[in-house]
Design a protein around this motif. Sequence first.
Motif, PDB file in Angstrom:
ATOM      1  N   ARG A   1      -2.933  -6.162  -4.170  1.00 23.78           N
ATOM      2  CA  ARG A   1      -4.027  -6.470  -3.241  1.00 23.78           C
ATOM      3  C   ARG A   1      -5.384  -6.181  -3.879  1.00 23.78           C
ATOM      4  NH1 ARG A   1      -5.408  -3.118   2.240  1.00 23.78           N
ATOM      5  NH2 ARG A   1      -6.821  -4.617   3.220  1.00 23.78           N
ATOM      6  N   ASN A   2      -5.518  -5.016  -4.496  1.00 26.28           N
ATOM      7  CA  ASN A   2      -6.704  -4.655  -5.283  1.00 26.28           C
ATOM      8  C   ASN A   2      -7.994  -4.838  -4.476  1.00 26.28           C
ATOM      9  OD1 ASN A   2      -7.947  -3.704  -7.619  1.00 26.28           O
ATOM     10  ND2 ASN A   2      -8.327  -5.778  -8.387  1.00 26.28           N
ATOM     11  N   VAL A   3      -8.144  -4.055  -3.428  1.00 29.36           N
ATOM     12  CA  VAL A   3      -9.281  -4.225  -2.524  1.00 29.36           C
ATOM     13  C   VAL A   3     -10.609  -3.985  -3.232  1.00 29.36           C
ATOM     14  CG1 VAL A   3      -7.970  -3.540  -0.469  1.00 29.36           C
ATOM     15  CG2 VAL A   3      -9.279  -1.810  -1.744  1.00 29.36           C
ATOM     16  N   THR A   4     -11.652  -4.533  -2.655  1.00 25.08           N
ATOM     17  CA  THR A   4     -12.987  -4.256  -3.144  1.00 25.08           C
ATOM     18  C   THR A   4     -13.305  -2.773  -2.967  1.00 25.08           C
ATOM     19  OG1 THR A   4     -15.341  -4.659  -2.748  1.00 25.08           O
ATOM     20  CG2 THR A   4     -13.886  -4.962  -0.886  1.00 25.08           C
ATOM     21  N   MET A   5     -14.084  -2.225  -3.874  1.00 26.89           N
ATOM     22  CA  MET A   5     -14.402  -0.800  -3.818  1.00 26.89           C
ATOM     23  C   MET A   5     -15.417  -0.455  -2.737  1.00 26.89           C
ATOM     24  SD  MET A   5     -12.419   0.732  -5.964  1.00 26.89           S
ATOM     25  CE  MET A   5     -11.196  -0.421  -5.298  1.00 26.89           C
ATOM     26  N   THR A   6     -15.935  -1.464  -2.046  1.00 27.20           N
ATOM     27  CA  THR A   6     -16.808  -1.190  -0.904  1.00 27.20           C
ATOM     28  C   THR A   6     -16.002  -0.966   0.376  1.00 27.20           C
ATOM     29  OG1 THR A   6     -17.094  -3.563  -0.530  1.00 27.20           O
ATOM     30  CG2 THR A   6     -18.761  -2.443  -1.861  1.00 27.20           C
ATOM     31  N   TYR A   7     -14.697  -1.192   0.336  1.00 28.27           N
ATOM     32  CA  TYR A   7     -13.828  -0.876   1.472  1.00 28.27           C
ATOM     33  C   TYR A   7     -13.457   0.601   1.308  1.00 28.27           C
ATOM     34  CZ  TYR A   7     -10.123  -1.846   4.962  1.00 28.27           C
ATOM     35  OH  TYR A   7      -9.323  -1.870   6.087  1.00 28.27           O
ATOM     36  N   THR A   8     -14.393   1.470   1.621  1.00 26.86           N
ATOM     37  CA  THR A   8     -14.402   2.843   1.133  1.00 26.86           C
ATOM     38  C   THR A   8     -13.108   3.601   1.372  1.00 26.86           C
ATOM     39  OG1 THR A   8     -16.794   2.913   1.490  1.00 26.86           O
ATOM     40  CG2 THR A   8     -15.665   5.018   1.206  1.00 26.86           C
ATOM     41  N   ASN A   9     -12.644   3.684   2.613  1.00 27.17           N
ATOM     42  CA  ASN A   9     -11.501   4.554   2.886  1.00 27.17           C
ATOM     43  C   ASN A   9     -10.224   4.034   2.238  1.00 27.17           C
ATOM     44  OD1 ASN A   9      -9.429   3.720   5.377  1.00 27.17           O
ATOM     45  ND2 ASN A   9     -11.367   2.640   5.504  1.00 27.17           N
ATOM     46  N   ILE A  10     -10.033   2.717   2.228  1.00 27.73           N
ATOM     47  CA  ILE A  10      -8.832   2.158   1.606  1.00 27.73           C
ATOM     48  C   ILE A  10      -8.971   2.156   0.086  1.00 27.73           C
ATOM     49  CG2 ILE A  10      -7.390   0.097   1.419  1.00 27.73           C
ATOM     50  CD1 ILE A  10      -7.028   1.727   4.000  1.00 27.73           C
ATOM     51  N   ALA A  11     -10.179   1.998  -0.413  1.00 26.70           N
ATOM     52  CA  ALA A  11     -10.387   2.110  -1.861  1.00 26.70           C
ATOM     53  C   ALA A  11      -9.945   3.477  -2.358  1.00 26.70           C
ATOM     54  CB  ALA A  11     -11.855   1.864  -2.198  1.00 26.70           C
ATOM     55  N   VAL A  12     -10.293   4.526  -1.613  1.00 23.36           N
ATOM     56  CA  VAL A  12      -9.921   5.888  -2.014  1.00 23.36           C
ATOM     57  C   VAL A  12      -8.451   6.153  -1.744  1.00 23.36           C
ATOM     58  CG1 VAL A  12     -10.363   8.342  -1.606  1.00 23.36           C
ATOM     59  CG2 VAL A  12     -12.270   6.743  -1.708  1.00 23.36           C
ATOM     60  N   GLN A  13      -7.950   5.730  -0.597  1.00 21.65           N
ATOM     61  CA  GLN A  13      -6.545   5.991  -0.280  1.00 21.65           C
ATOM     62  C   GLN A  13      -5.615   5.264  -1.246  1.00 21.65           C
ATOM     63  OE1 GLN A  13      -4.061   7.027   3.561  1.00 21.65           O
ATOM     64  NE2 GLN A  13      -5.207   5.159   3.842  1.00 21.65           N
ATOM     65  N   GLY A  14      -5.934   4.015  -1.566  1.00 25.29           N
ATOM     66  CA  GLY A  14      -5.120   3.279  -2.529  1.00 25.29           C
ATOM     67  C   GLY A  14      -5.183   3.883  -3.917  1.00 25.29           C
ATOM     68  N   THR A  15      -6.309   4.491  -4.258  1.00 28.23           N
ATOM     69  CA  THR A  15      -6.415   5.185  -5.545  1.00 28.23           C
ATOM     70  C   THR A  15      -5.487   6.389  -5.567  1.00 28.23           C
ATOM     71  OG1 THR A  15      -8.701   4.452  -5.821  1.00 28.23           O
ATOM     72  CG2 THR A  15      -7.992   6.326  -7.137  1.00 28.23           C
ATOM     73  N   PHE A  16      -5.452   7.148  -4.464  1.00 31.73           N
ATOM     74  CA  PHE A  16      -4.498   8.260  -4.392  1.00 31.73           C
ATOM     75  C   PHE A  16      -3.076   7.754  -4.556  1.00 31.73           C
ATOM     76  CE2 PHE A  16      -1.550  10.468  -1.379  1.00 31.73           C
ATOM     77  CZ  PHE A  16      -1.256  11.548  -2.208  1.00 31.73           C
ATOM     78  N   VAL A  17      -2.717   6.690  -3.839  1.00 32.04           N
ATOM     79  CA  VAL A  17      -1.341   6.178  -3.876  1.00 32.04           C
ATOM     80  C   VAL A  17      -0.973   5.736  -5.288  1.00 32.04           C
ATOM     81  CG1 VAL A  17       0.180   4.322  -3.084  1.00 32.04           C
ATOM     82  CG2 VAL A  17      -1.258   5.551  -1.437  1.00 32.04           C
ATOM     83  N   THR A  18      -1.823   4.950  -5.920  1.00 33.01           N
ATOM     84  CA  THR A  18      -1.468   4.429  -7.245  1.00 33.01           C
ATOM     85  C   THR A  18      -1.510   5.512  -8.313  1.00 33.01           C
ATOM     86  OG1 THR A  18      -3.772   3.668  -7.485  1.00 33.01           O
ATOM     87  CG2 THR A  18      -2.148   2.054  -6.753  1.00 33.01           C
ATOM     88  N   LEU A  19      -2.473   6.429  -8.242  1.00 33.87           N
ATOM     89  CA  LEU A  19      -2.574   7.471  -9.257  1.00 33.87           C
ATOM     90  C   LEU A  19      -1.436   8.476  -9.133  1.00 33.87           C
ATOM     91  CD1 LEU A  19      -4.161   8.586 -11.613  1.00 33.87           C
ATOM     92  CD2 LEU A  19      -5.712   9.699 -10.001  1.00 33.87           C
ATOM     93  N   ALA A  20      -1.165   8.928  -7.915  1.00 36.14           N
ATOM     94  CA  ALA A  20      -0.066   9.883  -7.724  1.00 36.14           C
ATOM     95  C   ALA A  20       1.275   9.232  -8.003  1.00 36.14           C
ATOM     96  CB  ALA A  20      -0.111  10.435  -6.303  1.00 36.14           C
ATOM     97  N   ALA A  21       1.447   7.975  -7.597  1.00 33.46           N
ATOM     98  CA  ALA A  21       2.705   7.272  -7.858  1.00 33.46           C
ATOM     99  C   ALA A  21       2.914   7.070  -9.354  1.00 33.46           C
ATOM    100  CB  ALA A  21       2.715   5.930  -7.137  1.00 33.46           C
TER     101      ALA A  21
ATOM    102  N   GLU B   1      -0.737   3.787 -14.076  1.00 31.89           N
ATOM    103  CA  GLU B   1      -1.701   4.866 -14.257  1.00 31.89           C
ATOM    104  C   GLU B   1      -3.021   4.335 -14.801  1.00 31.89           C
ATOM    105  OE1 GLU B   1      -1.728   9.382 -15.987  1.00 31.89           O
ATOM    106  OE2 GLU B   1      -0.834   7.841 -17.258  1.00 31.89           O
ATOM    107  N   GLN B   2      -2.957   3.413 -15.734  1.00 29.15           N
ATOM    108  CA  GLN B   2      -4.186   2.832 -16.276  1.00 29.15           C
ATOM    109  C   GLN B   2      -4.956   2.095 -15.191  1.00 29.15           C
ATOM    110  OE1 GLN B   2      -5.534   3.381 -19.327  1.00 29.15           O
ATOM    111  NE2 GLN B   2      -7.291   2.383 -18.360  1.00 29.15           N
ATOM    112  N   TYR B   3      -4.215   1.362 -14.346  1.00 23.95           N
ATOM    113  CA  TYR B   3      -4.856   0.672 -13.226  1.00 23.95           C
ATOM    114  C   TYR B   3      -5.535   1.684 -12.304  1.00 23.95           C
ATOM    115  CZ  TYR B   3      -5.477  -1.361  -8.633  1.00 23.95           C
ATOM    116  OH  TYR B   3      -6.018  -1.728  -7.432  1.00 23.95           O
ATOM    117  N   ALA B   4      -4.829   2.757 -11.960  1.00 21.54           N
ATOM    118  CA  ALA B   4      -5.351   3.742 -11.016  1.00 21.54           C
ATOM    119  C   ALA B   4      -6.589   4.442 -11.569  1.00 21.54           C
ATOM    120  CB  ALA B   4      -4.272   4.763 -10.675  1.00 21.54           C
ATOM    121  N   LEU B   5      -6.559   4.791 -12.866  1.00 16.08           N
ATOM    122  CA  LEU B   5      -7.722   5.449 -13.473  1.00 16.08           C
ATOM    123  C   LEU B   5      -8.918   4.507 -13.516  1.00 16.08           C
ATOM    124  CD1 LEU B   5      -5.942   7.350 -16.382  1.00 16.08           C
ATOM    125  CD2 LEU B   5      -6.963   8.361 -14.323  1.00 16.08           C
ATOM    126  N   ASP B   6      -8.662   3.245 -13.839  1.00 16.41           N
ATOM    127  CA  ASP B   6      -9.736   2.255 -13.837  1.00 16.41           C
ATOM    128  C   ASP B   6     -10.299   2.091 -12.430  1.00 16.41           C
ATOM    129  OD1 ASP B   6     -11.230  -0.146 -14.995  1.00 16.41           O
ATOM    130  OD2 ASP B   6     -10.081  -1.073 -13.375  1.00 16.41           O
TER     131      ASP B   6
END
Length: 642
Positions: free
Chosen positions: A180-200, A210-215
Motif C-alpha cells: 500500500r505504501n501510504v503517503t507520509m502525510t497520513y501521519t498516524n498510519i505512516a507511523v503505525q505502518g513503520t512500526f509494523v514493517t520495521l518490527a516485522a 527492513e530496508q523498506y521500513a528504514l527508508d
Amino acid sequence: MNTMRVTRRETCCLLTAAAARAAVAAPQPWSPEWDRALILAAVEQQDPSFDPRESMLMRRVGGEYHYHTGVRREVVHPTRDSLAYALLLLEAGRAERALKIIERMAALQETDPGSKWYGLWGYYLEEPAPKMSPADWNWADFNGALLLLIEARHRKQLPEPLRRGVLEAIRHAAYSVRRRNVTMTYTNIAVQGTFVTLAAAELLGDKDLEQYALDRLHRFARAVDETGSFAEYNSPTYTQVTITNLTRMRMVVRNRAALELVERIHERAWLHLGRHWHPPTRQLAGPMSRCYSTDIGSPLWLQKALGGRLAFATLEEIREKRAPSAGETGMLDYRCPAQLAPLFLKLAAPRQHRELFLPAQPPMRPVQGTTLLERHFSLGSANRGDLWIQRRPLLAYWGGLARPARYLQLRFMKDDYDFASALFFSAQERNFVLGLVNFRSPGGDKHGNLDPIQNAEFMASRLRLVFELAGAPAEAGILADGKPASGELPLTAGVTVALGGGTKLWVRPRTAVFGERTARWSVEREGTRLLLSLDLLRSQKQVLVRWADVKTAYAAFTLAMEHGGGAPAEFDRRSAACAFEETRGAGTTRLAWKTHAGELGLNAGTEVATAERQNQLFSETLNGQLIPVARLSEARLAPDAI
C-alpha cells in the motif's frame, strides 16, 4: 481514550462526577500497580461480550452511518477488538481463551498475495474485506501491530504451530503495508505502518522489508521536516496513535540508528501536543485535523506519561471500572519528555501559538493553525480546511475542568449530518476570528471520498452553518444587538452569549448567499446544546439542490471571545463597533475587519468551485500583510536533511 479501541465509531469516555473530583485531587505517582489495575479492569469489562462459539467478542451495531461498512442494526464480531482483547488476556495471565481468539483471527486474514485485499481483515466476521464498501486497508496496520505485541511480549505462551501462524500473519500484514505504501502525510498510519514493517523485518529476518521500513522512517522524518510539524495535526485520537506507535518502536525495535530517529520524532510529537494543551480546561485546544469526540474525556495514557502529575482518575476508580477502559496503557511505556512536561501542568501566561501544518503549494497558501490560550478559555482556528464531521477548524473551550466539556464548535450541517463539501477559511489574531464558508464541487456528502455527490446535485431540506455551544448554561444570557433575544433574529444581528464565569462569545453573520434563497439567523436549543444557526436553505420537505443552479454560495462571519472586561452588553457594544467592510468581485470577495487586535483581512471565492480553485483564491492578512508562517521547530529530524 484507549489506543486498543481507537475505532471510527469511538466516542470518548466522559468523566463521571467522581472522576471529575479526581481531576482536582492531589496527583498520585504512577506505578506498576496502576498498570495491572488497568489491564484487569479492561479484561473484565470485555469478558461479558465474549462469544465462545466464535472465539471472538460480539457487539451490536446501530443504524447510524459508518465509513467502509454496510453493516447496520446487527450483532457482529469485530476483528480488531477481539485481537486486542486476546492481548489483554495474555497480559492478565489468561492464556487459554486468548490462544483461541488468536487462532481464530489468523484464519480470518486474507493470505493470498494475488488478492486485492492481501493481508487484510474485515471489520467484522460477518463482513470480510471483499464485502466492505470499501475495505479499510488500515486493518493490516492495526491488527499487524497487535500481533507484533503478542509475539514480542508473549511468544513463550504460544504453542509452536500457533506461533508459526502468528509469524505468517505478521508477514502478510507487513507485506500488505509495504504494498500500500501510504503517503507520509497520513501521519498516524505512516507511523503505525513503520512500526509494523520495521518490527516485522527484525522478527522475520527479512532484509528487504527492513530496508523498506528504514527508508520509510526517514521519509516520514523528512515529511515532518518540511513544515516542522505534522500534516494530520493536533488530533486527540490520532496524535495518541502516533505517540503510541513511536512508543511501541521504542519498546520493540532494536536497530540503534532507527531508535535515535524515533526518539527525535517522539519528542517533536510531544512538543506538538504540548503547545496546544490547555491546562485550565485539560483539553487539547483547537484547531484539530481529525476528532471523534470534542471532549477529550480522561486520557489515562497522558496521566501515565506524566507520571501521575495530571490526575484524570484514581486507582480506586480504575479498579471499580469507573474510569475509561485503557488496557494497552497498562502495557506501554508512555513517557512525556521531562523538559516538555510543564506545558501540560500549568499555563504560565496567556499566549498565542501559530503553527504550520502543510506547506504552501503556490498559489495556494499553506495550512496553518492559530491557537489562543487564555486562563479562562482557548480559541483556535485553521486558516483553511473543510467541515467534514471529523474536522474541528474552529474550536473554543471554556469552563475550567467541567465535564462534560464546555465548548464551541463550528459545523456545517446538511439536514442532520455534517456536510463534507463545505470548506472553511479564516484569519485569526488573538481573540478575534474572521471566517468564511464556501463549497466545493466535485465533493462529498458525509465523506469527502467515500460518499461523493453524484452529478453535482443532491436532496436536502436544510443547509446551515452552526455555532454549536455545548455546556452553555441553561440560564445563559443571550443578546442580539444589545437586547435579550431568542428564536429567529435579524440577519444582521450580532449575538452575544454569556457563557458563565465572566466568559463571553460574540458572533455576527456578515453575508449569507445561496443562489436566490433568503438566509435565516436564529438561536435554538437542542437538548444541552445552544445553537446559533445561519440557514442558507430551510424547507419543510426535501428539495433538489443543483450546484449549477445555485452558483453563488457562501457565508461570512466575525467572532470574538473575552473573559472579564465588563458586562455582556458592554462586550456586545465593543464588538459591534469594530468596523467591517466587504468588497465583492467576479466570483470573489474581500473581507476586512478592524478589531482591537489589528485589521483582519480575508480573500476567498464566492461561487461553487473545485477545492483546488477555492484554495487558490484564499489568502489571509493581518494589518495588510500576509499572516506570517510559523514553524513548530527549526530543528531538523532526518539525519540527511540539508
